[in-house]
Write an enzyme that holds these catalytic residues in place. Structure first.
Site, mmCIF file in Angstrom:
data_model
loop_
_atom_site.group_PDB
_atom_site.id
_atom_site.type_symbol
_atom_site.label_atom_id
_atom_site.label_comp_id
_atom_site.label_asym_id
_atom_site.label_seq_id
_atom_site.Cartn_x
_atom_site.Cartn_y
_atom_site.Cartn_z
ATOM 1 N N GLU A 166 -11.406 -0.925 -3.330
ATOM 2 C CA GLU A 166 -10.793 -0.408 -1.988
ATOM 3 C C GLU A 166 -9.852 0.625 -2.762
ATOM 4 O O GLU A 166 -9.427 0.771 -3.830
ATOM 5 C CB GLU A 166 -10.346 -1.311 -1.185
ATOM 6 N N ASP B 201 0.954 -1.198 -0.006
ATOM 7 C CA ASP B 201 -0.006 -0.102 -0.190
ATOM 8 C C ASP B 201 0.737 1.134 -0.071
ATOM 9 O O ASP B 201 0.723 2.236 0.917
ATOM 10 C CB ASP B 201 -0.907 0.083 1.183
#
Length: 318
Positions: free
Chosen positions: A196, A30
């Site tokens: 997401e 991420d």
């Protein structure tokens, strides 16, 4: 005919260019990348037992691990405050603000917090706790994966994962949301609603909403069906506050989304992406991916980046 089929297979395998060069510590999960204003150094923030910081003089590296932004965890009272996720860093008037998520895997007991620094360095971060975006099991959204953007004179935060998808809230300032009036920007109606990691950016006459779709991890246990692993998709809007559509005109609140980057060759499950306006390369997309030659575990994920080109107003991996 056989030779034609072989050529077609090769073309499909090589539909995307390989990631750009990375040297030094290239692990990432991420990732969020920002250039320091004072000297142009690159700082990379990642999810990894907390918010992990690395730095380099160029996007190619060599990257050096520095440590954790908040080694003692956060003062938030929701989720797991000792294991923060999904950093997003922006700069306003001499200060860097880092949003983060506090939750547990698969849970909607989640909140978004913020810390600030004037240097980006380890040891310089002050935690301010929750910004006012929180979710629980009774909500149809999940308050994780924050992403900040300025639209006109206002600032907004994108957030959300699975359930009803990705949402947006207006911010009062970099520390506080304006309330609980959330706008749904994207939703995947199929399967387990797996979208997401929103990241929005402005380019020419549009706001582009990128996000990750598909199964994010767990690849060492069992691989998802081909094409169901992580990939990066995009929608666009003229306002940035709604009405996002994909390249075919499908509303992104109705399962729309045009693929920007997917698995290819040794690259598996690219996602957790961001966009950076690089001083040399122009707009680049950066992300994490599993390298089939290294391993598929989360702690083996690699940092990837590619140049973006544009075709008919849509971003394409060069």
């Amino acid at each position: 005919m056989l030779s034609y089929i072989l050529l077609l297979c090769v073309a499909l395998v090589n539909a995307y260019s390989d990631p750009g060069t990375c040297s030094g510590s290239c692990w990432a999960h991420d990732p969020n990348v920002i250039q320091r204003k004072s000297d142009g150094s690159f700082f990379r923030f990642s999810t990894g037992g907390g918010i992990h910081i690395s730095s380099a003089s160029t996007i190619e590296g060599p990257w050096t691990d520095l440590g954790y932004a908040l080694p003692g965890g956060s003062i938030v009272t929701v989720g797991d405050a000792s294991n923060l996720w999904a950093p997003d860093v922006h700069y306003v008037d001499g200060t860097y603000y880092m949003y983060y998520a506090s939750s547990a895997l698969g849970s909607r007991n989640s909140t978004i917090g913020v810390a600030s620094s004037t240097t980006l360095e380890v040891g310089s971060w002050t935690d301010h706790g929750e910004i006012g975006v929180t979710s629980s099991t009774s909500d149809d959204y999940n308050a994780i994966d924050p992403n900040w953007i300025t639209i006109g004179d206002a600032s907004y935060l994108q957030f959300g994962s699975y359930w009803q998808g990705i949402f947006q809230v207006e911010m009062t300032d970099s520390l506080t949301s304006s309330g609980d009036s959330y706008t749904n920007l994207a939703y995947n109606a199929s399967g387990n609603h797996d979208i997401e990691a929103a990241f929005m950016f402005e380019y020419e006459d549009y706001y582009y909403l990128t996000y990750s779709s598909g199964t994010a991890q767990g690849y060492t246990t069992s691989l998802p069906a081909q094409g169901d692993e992580y990939r990066i998709v995009v929608c666009r809007s003229t306002t940035g506050t709604g009405d996002f559509v994909d390249q075919d005109g499908t509303a992104c609140t109705n399962s729309g989304g045009t693929t920007v980057l997917a698995s290819h060759d040794y690259v598996y499950g690219p996602g957790g992406q961001g966009i950076l306006d690089h001083p040399v390369y122009g707009l680049i997309v950066y992300y994490h991916y599993a390298d089939k030659d290294i391993g598929l575990a989360v702690d083996q994920y690699q940092f990837g980046w590619n140049n973006l080109t544009w075709t008919d107003g849509w971003p394409v991996v060069a």
